[in-house]
Motif scaffolding. Structure first.
Motif, PDB file in Angstrom:
ATOM      1  N   TYR A 249     -31.758   3.226 -29.094  1.00 10.75           N
ATOM      2  CA  TYR A 249     -30.724   2.284 -29.690  1.00 10.75           C
ATOM      3  C   TYR A 249     -31.142   0.970 -29.975  1.00 10.75           C
ATOM      4  O   TYR A 249     -31.780   0.524 -29.266  1.00 10.75           O
ATOM      5  CB  TYR A 249     -29.465   2.519 -28.883  1.00 10.75           C
ATOM      6  CG  TYR A 249     -28.903   3.847 -29.157  1.00 10.75           C
ATOM      7  CD1 TYR A 249     -27.855   4.148 -30.195  1.00 10.75           C
ATOM      8  CD2 TYR A 249     -29.148   5.014 -28.280  1.00 10.75           C
ATOM      9  CE1 TYR A 249     -27.372   5.363 -30.271  1.00 10.75           C
ATOM     10  CE2 TYR A 249     -28.767   6.164 -28.627  1.00 10.75           C
ATOM     11  CZ  TYR A 249     -27.916   6.482 -29.619  1.00 10.75           C
ATOM     12  OH  TYR A 249     -27.178   7.745 -29.891  1.00 10.75           O
ATOM     13  N   LYS A 258     -27.115   1.392 -33.251  1.00 11.36           N
ATOM     14  CA  LYS A 258     -27.462   2.522 -33.794  1.00 11.36           C
ATOM     15  C   LYS A 258     -28.720   3.403 -33.308  1.00 11.36           C
ATOM     16  O   LYS A 258     -29.713   2.596 -32.947  1.00 11.36           O
ATOM     17  CB  LYS A 258     -27.654   2.487 -35.478  1.00 11.36           C
ATOM     18  CG  LYS A 258     -28.764   1.299 -35.581  1.00 11.36           C
ATOM     19  CD  LYS A 258     -28.682   0.894 -37.340  1.00 11.36           C
ATOM     20  CE  LYS A 258     -29.426  -0.378 -37.557  1.00 11.36           C
ATOM     21  NZ  LYS A 258     -28.543  -1.391 -37.635  1.00 11.36           N
ATOM     22  N   VAL A 260     -31.984   4.899 -33.491  1.00  8.15           N
ATOM     23  CA  VAL A 260     -33.274   4.908 -34.481  1.00  8.15           C
ATOM     24  C   VAL A 260     -33.868   6.334 -34.001  1.00  8.15           C
ATOM     25  O   VAL A 260     -34.343   6.110 -32.898  1.00  8.15           O
ATOM     26  CB  VAL A 260     -34.102   3.576 -34.519  1.00  8.15           C
ATOM     27  CG1 VAL A 260     -35.369   3.869 -35.065  1.00  8.15           C
ATOM     28  CG2 VAL A 260     -33.329   2.425 -35.018  1.00  8.15           C
ATOM     29  N   GLU A 403     -37.515   0.167 -35.739  1.00 10.16           N
ATOM     30  CA  GLU A 403     -37.567   0.988 -36.878  1.00 10.16           C
ATOM     31  C   GLU A 403     -38.820   1.228 -37.659  1.00 10.16           C
ATOM     32  O   GLU A 403     -39.146   2.472 -38.039  1.00 10.16           O
ATOM     33  CB  GLU A 403     -36.599   0.448 -37.911  1.00 10.16           C
ATOM     34  CG  GLU A 403     -35.204   0.203 -37.740  1.00 10.16           C
ATOM     35  CD  GLU A 403     -35.011  -1.050 -36.978  1.00 10.16           C
ATOM     36  OE1 GLU A 403     -36.044  -1.830 -36.457  1.00 10.16           O
ATOM     37  OE2 GLU A 403     -33.863  -1.619 -37.147  1.00 10.16           O
ATOM     38  N   THR A 464     -30.775   7.464 -38.808  1.00 11.89           N
ATOM     39  CA  THR A 464     -30.228   6.781 -37.649  1.00 11.89           C
ATOM     40  C   THR A 464     -29.406   8.199 -37.122  1.00 11.89           C
ATOM     41  O   THR A 464     -28.695   8.883 -37.861  1.00 11.89           O
ATOM     42  CB  THR A 464     -29.306   5.884 -37.770  1.00 11.89           C
ATOM     43  OG1 THR A 464     -28.730   6.082 -39.065  1.00 11.89           O
ATOM     44  CG2 THR A 464     -30.050   4.318 -38.267  1.00 11.89           C
ATOM     45  N   CYS A 471     -28.270   4.965 -42.033  1.00 11.48           N
ATOM     46  CA  CYS A 471     -29.738   4.444 -42.369  1.00 11.48           C
ATOM     47  C   CYS A 471     -29.845   3.992 -43.700  1.00 11.48           C
ATOM     48  O   CYS A 471     -30.582   3.190 -43.775  1.00 11.48           O
ATOM     49  CB  CYS A 471     -30.531   5.664 -41.994  1.00 11.48           C
ATOM     50  SG  CYS A 471     -32.495   5.769 -42.205  1.00 11.48           S
TER      51      CYS A 471
END
Ligand code: WT7
Length: 633
Positions: A249, A258, A260, A403, A464, A471
């Motif tokens: 997250y 979110k 990832v 990310e 996500t 995402c």
């Protein structure tokens, strides 16, 4: 996988752009696969859909463990340094780590874990954290590690979002003189979480805990069961290259963190390759990354990347300033560390203690240095270079993100000519570009813009968790057909990249990513707060500090106490890392006629740059700005 000269870098880089599939296929052939791919890459950034090494089968733990056993079973995989320097350190060889991962994988199975389950890990920086992570990967369960500094509420949000069925934790953790009651925090979190069936608790701090019958079990008891069952081997689950490996997250510009998502094949290839190439890791070298496994740096460059390369890693439980500000240097000396990878905030903090703490320490083992998390300012760069590297060690300033999975723009040690303050050049396979506000490419050198990436790389996020649309809108919709990083960037006359910081509402406090909206939501939960706006301001050590403008109409007589209450609320709701450094009570926030908070103005005031507020004519009530200026902290 390592390039050995700058000419070779340029040549390999060119090939990686002209024939990316071929380039990555060659790299991927350095790893162990149960079955190779049918297709190297399938992608579009529109949905987005990114598939690397489609059809391939693997298990990342066979690359991290099994494949080293024959030749390097006795090589130390993890050297663990405890919080308290008087406690014994521990060394786990590849063979020992393999065996412990298999044992614990069987513990997970005995407790009902299966492929595809989500397992939350909330643990101190002890070898068992790495073991838990790898054991999940061994059986194909998806780990979601939550950093040990997050609050019960933050953990609950993450557990609910991923619908975890198992939690792995410890009784408590040590950080300097502090003891954090991890299990008790988990108990608070689980009041809200229906999905969790089992909690596995490691003994670390001997903090008293409450164990719930039928739900909570001790790590050590479960290992004993596996031992009496003589169940010490655990075959590695066969995973698809695109199966999920983990969720981590991270904060964005909206309220909710979110999840990832990274997948097995591409992430393995990317972290292994970038670790090997950027640090030019040689067998036998001792590598020390000071991050916590709770963040992506720890996932990629304590756990997976170095282990796929058979490296020896130092893992440190404590903090750089305890028992004193010489702690990291003592560890370097003790284990004759060759490669030290740390963060600008740690460098600046240790710098502030003066030269006495580095005097007399033996840095002669160091050959390479690294930095990550935020821009490494020139003053800190030179101090690191001179006082620690003795002018002899390249500084690998790695720019990347949760990310991206791994390094994106970074020097290659002893290959790329360095420039203080610059992450230098993209690694092979990485295609950055700068765009203006309208998404138009800014070509050429000596330019600044928003940093995007125009072609996929194997380590990139796939989605996500539970919300693919998020995402898409966060990363792929701002500029069509590009991945948008959220960072501003300068490309100088030589084509060198210098990251200038986030261009969205995300703060970088001591290398930790914090969403301003998240902090505002937490502040607004306080009973006397009507609304608030949070911005960053330059902070000598943390890089950025958190500045909160808070509207509290019926302020208590003791407004200092109310400030402390608000800070407490943020600690309880998010965690101490998000606590505001400054709180200014204001009677209103500067808003446009359509009700939008003008953060640009608040940022200027927080930075102390009140002379250049720019255009304030669109404000609903310009007088409020004068009041805020006058009361600025
Ligand atoms: C953000 C990502 C990647 C692991 C640690 C943080 C900033 C990261 C650098 C660097 C300048 C950097 C960026 C990025 N950042 N490394 N070397 N120079 N800025 O991961 O929490 O996902 O944060 O950290 O702003 O977007 P993260």
């Amino acid at each position: 996988m390592q390039v050995k000269s700058f000419e070779e870098y340029q040549q390999v880089y060119r090939k990686s752009v002209e024939q990316p599939e071929q380039f990555w296929e060659d790299i991927a052939n350095n790893f162990l696969w149960k079955k190779k791919w049918d297709k190297v890459l399938d992608w579009n950034f529109k949905e987005p859909r990114i598939e690397w090494f489609k059809g391939a089968k693997l298990n990342i733990t066979e690359n991290c463990l099994d494949r080293h056993l024959e030749k390097n079973g006795d090589t130390p995989a993890i050297i663990w340094e405890p919080n308290d320097p008087h406690e014994d350190h521990r060394i786990l060889t590849y063979q020992q780590l393999h065996d412990k991962v298999c044992q614990f994988a069987n513990v997970l199975k005995n407790n009902g874990a299966k492929k595809g389950d989500r397992i939350c890990i909330y643990m101190p920086m002890v070898p068992e954290l790495a073991i838990a992570v790898l054991a999940c990967a061994r059986i194909g369960a998806i780990h979601s590690v939550v950093f040990g500094g997050f609050s019960a509420q933050s953990i609950a949000d993450r557990i609910k979002d991923a619908e975890c069925n198992i939690v792995i934790t410890a009784d408590g953790s040590f950080r300097g003189t502090k003891e954090v009651p991890l299990k008790s925090i988990i108990d608070d979190a689980l009041v809200q979480c229906q999905s969790v069936q089992k909690v596995i608790v490691l003994t670390r701090s001997h903090t008293p805990v409450s164990m719930i019958k039928g739900r909570d079990v001790w790590w050590e008891d479960e290992i004993k069961k596996v031992e009496t069952q003589r169940n010490m081997e655990c075959p590695a689950e066969e995973m698809d290259a695109e199966d999920m490996l983990f969720i981590l997250y991270t904060s964005g510009s909206t309220g909710k963190p979110k999840g990832v998502v990274h997948t097995c094949g591409g992430y393995m290839v990317y972290t292994g390759y970038t670790f090997s190439n950027a640090f030019q890791y040689q067998p036998g070298e001792v590598y020390f990354c000071t991050a916590d496994i709770g963040w992506i740096t720890g996932h990629s460059y304590i756990a997976y990347g170095p282990l796929t390369q058979g490296a020896t890693s130092v893992m440190f439980e404590g903090i750089p300033t305890w028992p004193n500000a010489g702690r990291l240097w003592d560890i370097v000396e003790k284990y004759k560390v060759n490669i030290l990878y740390t963060a600008p905030t740690a460098i600046r903090s240790l710098m502030s203690f003066g030269d006495d703490v580095v005097k007399g320490k033996d840095f002669s083992s160091l050959t390479k240095l690294g930095s990550v998390g935020e821009p490494l300012n020139e003053e800190a760069w030179h101090w690191f270079d001179e006082k620690i590297g003795k002018g002899n060690c390249p500084i690998v300033d790695t720019w990347w993100q949760t990310e991206t999975g791994g390094f994106m723009i970074s020097p290659i040690a002893n290959v790329t000519p360095l420039k203080p303050g610059y992450a230098t050049l993209p690694l092979p396979g990485v295609q950055p570009l700068l765009v203006d506000e309208n998404g138009k490419e800014i070509a050429g050198n000596g330019v600044s813009g928003n940093l995007c990436i125009k072609f996929p790389w194997p380590g990139m996020l796939r989605t996500t968790y539970g919300d693919h649309e998020r995402c898409r809108t966060t990363y792929f919709a701002t500029y069509p057909n590009l991945y948008f990083t959220g960072d501003g960037c300068l490309r100088d006359e030589d084509g060198y990249y210098r990251i200038t910081g986030r261009v969205d509402d995300v703060l970088n406090v001591s290398g930790h990513r914090i969403g301003t909206a998240e902090v505002e939501n937490a502040i607004n939960m306080h009973s006397s707060v009507v609304e608030s706006a949070v911005v960053g301001y330059p902070h000598d050590i943390k890089g950025q500090g958190v500045y909160a403008f808070v509207v509290c109409p019926n302020l208590h007589d003791d407004s200092e106490l109310t400030k402390k209450d608000i800070m407490m609320s943020v600690s309880r709701i998010i965690g101490a890392i998000a606590r505001p450094d400054k709180i200014q009570f204001v009677s209103g926030l500067p808003k446009t006629r359509s009700g939008k908070i003008m953060r640009r103005i608040l940022r200027k005031i927080a930075e102390g740059d009140t002379a250049n507020l720019g255009d304030t004519s669109t404000l609903l009530d310009p007088a409020v700005v004068e009041e805020i200026k006058a009361g600025a902290l």
